[in-house]
Design an enzyme around this catalytic site. Sequence first.
Site, short mmCIF file in Angstrom:
data_model
loop_
_atom_site.label_atom_id
_atom_site.label_comp_id
_atom_site.label_asym_id
_atom_site.label_seq_id
_atom_site.Cartn_x
_atom_site.Cartn_y
_atom_site.Cartn_z
N CYS A 173 -20.08 41.77 31.27
CA CYS A 173 -19.17 42.11 32.37
C CYS A 173 -18.66 40.85 33.10
CB CYS A 173 -19.83 43.11 33.30
SG CYS A 173 -18.59 44.05 34.20
N HIS A 195 -21.19 47.16 30.11
CA HIS A 195 -22.62 46.98 30.42
C HIS A 195 -23.41 47.51 29.22
CE1 HIS A 195 -22.55 45.45 34.49
NE2 HIS A 195 -21.48 46.18 34.68
N GLU A 254 -26.25 46.98 28.21
CA GLU A 254 -27.65 47.35 28.46
C GLU A 254 -27.81 48.81 28.87
OE1 GLU A 254 -25.95 45.09 30.07
OE2 GLU A 254 -25.78 45.72 32.17
N1 GLN Z 1 -16.80 41.53 39.51
C1 GLN Z 1 -16.28 41.85 38.22
C2 GLN Z 1 -15.28 42.98 38.27
O1 GLN Z 1 -15.24 43.75 39.20
C3 GLN Z 1 -17.40 42.19 37.26
C4 GLN Z 1 -18.13 43.41 37.64
C5 GLN Z 1 -19.48 43.52 36.97
O2 GLN Z 1 -20.03 42.55 36.46
N2 GLN Z 1 -20.05 44.70 36.98
O3 GLN Z 1 -14.48 43.12 37.37
#
Ligand code: GLN
Length: 589
Positions: free
Chosen positions: A417, A546, A548
């Site tokens: 992410c 994500h 995971e």
């Molecule tokens: N801050 C980033 C976004 O909003 C990544 C978000 C995250 O890692 N869950 O795109």
Amino acid sequence: MNPNDLLASVSTTSDEAEIYTPMPAGYKPGKTKYVVVFGTVMSGLGKGILASSLAKVLKDKGLTVAPIKLEGYLNLDSGTLNPFRHGEVFVLDDGIECDMDLGTYERMLDQDLTRLNFTTSGQIFSRVLEKERKGSYLGRDVQMIPHVTGEVKARLRELAVNTDADVVFVEIGGTVGDVENNYFIEAMRQMAFEEGPGSTCFVALTYVIEPAALGEQKSKAAQLGIRSLMECGIQPHVVACRARNPVGRKVREKLALYSSVPMDRVFSMHDCDSIYLIPEMLRGAGLDTAVIDILKLADRCHPEMETRARQTWTDYITRLRAASKTITIGITGKYTSVRDSYASVIKAFEHAGTHAGVKVHIDWIDTTEITEENVAEKLAHCDAMMTPGGFGARGAEGKITCIRHARTIGLPFLGICYGFQMAVIEFARNVCNLEGANSTEIDPESRHPVIDILPEQKQIEGLGGNMRLGGRDLQIKPATLTAALFNNAPEVRMRFRHRWEVEPRYIEAIEKAGMIFSGKDPNFPIMQVLELPQSTHPFFVATQAHAEMTSRPLRPDPLYLGLVKAAIARKSHANPITESSNPTWTASV
Ligand code: GLN
């Protein structure tokens, strides 16, 4: 009175009725049984772990199970909660942001959950207030009992109808005695009364203290905790004792006497190496059969299914225990001091390590302290590096510095992410020579906003529940490392929680310079997985998803598994394993 008659008599909601029990259409009284887990003494004892382990041992017997967590807080979901205070925000496939315990349930049960499995006081009260405005209470004053408690019971029964579950597992958030959770306990008492004998099994999770100065286990706090529960009209059927060491007979006898629970149902749930050992502990103590007896479910069980499920699980546990070699993975993040903020990440490494036959030692590296000068030293002992999800500017430059280091020295790398976005920024700055490249989350005035806010997000104001959330399909580019990791599945499904993305107008330049976008949204130019060719780096992969959150003990996430295998290879100076398929993984599309 027989339970069905009782339910029939209470399901009316006339203006005179003192009992208010809205009954969802299609509810079959007697079909679904309920196991309710309460926590006493203190929070954080692992109610979710106990409830999910119990649910697993019943599921293994061929029963259909559905968990539900009841959270006392007034937020509508967990989306705006700080992971420092509440642990990670877990996202379900349907996009709801919920408590990390839902992750425990999905992993333990290998079952995808939905928003029906997660309820907060905020949701309950909004529903009550909505009904009040519509005049649904027929002129009555709206009260905690019966209206709010009625809504809680309705949520459980809706879950029962929607899942056709044999057993609904209810986890009450917080600890007995909390003001905000009290009405949940009252609702459970009413529920057991309405559903009738043999319908509900109450489980009290408590804590047996072992003060270092005394060197022996003391049961008083546990006794008092269970007594508070009994004062709410709940007679537990099972008492589970959390403790550092196995809870001795003397203490269990005392607890049995004070709580009127037979000794064989006072269970020692002491610390162990992995939560995945708890289902076997429960079976060993005979609690699976005890719950089946209490709920009169013996004739719905399938012993042959149980034998098979148990064997598969035992094989997993054997591998978990057998892993002797250790690899070290550096996690370069911001909340590294609070382990609960990375609960799913830790589990994903545990699953991958078990499958690859190693123990994964995680080294938490706080990127707020990383500089060009110390990065090599801080990562020197790591066999691989992982940059997790995150928000905001703090620590971001440190992450980029770490990624640059991993890219240039060939250290296996996985970005998740925010980690994916940082990898793009690093590559844009240092390989594409786009000076000042950044995310507009960090620098809104960036000359090269290679990471920018998603078009659909630009109109949205406020912070609750408005990210790109939940399960999405990813199209995988053939003949890439990513494709090999996913067993050449053309499409896979993963979970997302982000607001920013790779700005489409930079894609061409980035790809020309050698980065491959190996996973994309099938319908929009949203980049979801990236990699560097293996001719230039042994393992450099990142995903906007994500990964995971969809890793399960028996089906580890392929990207995490890939990183672990690359770390093993680095440690033994061999080539990373990329061709070998992962036989247990199948595309969940
Ligand atoms: N801050 C980033 C976004 O909003 C990544 C978000 C995250 O890692 N869950 O795109």
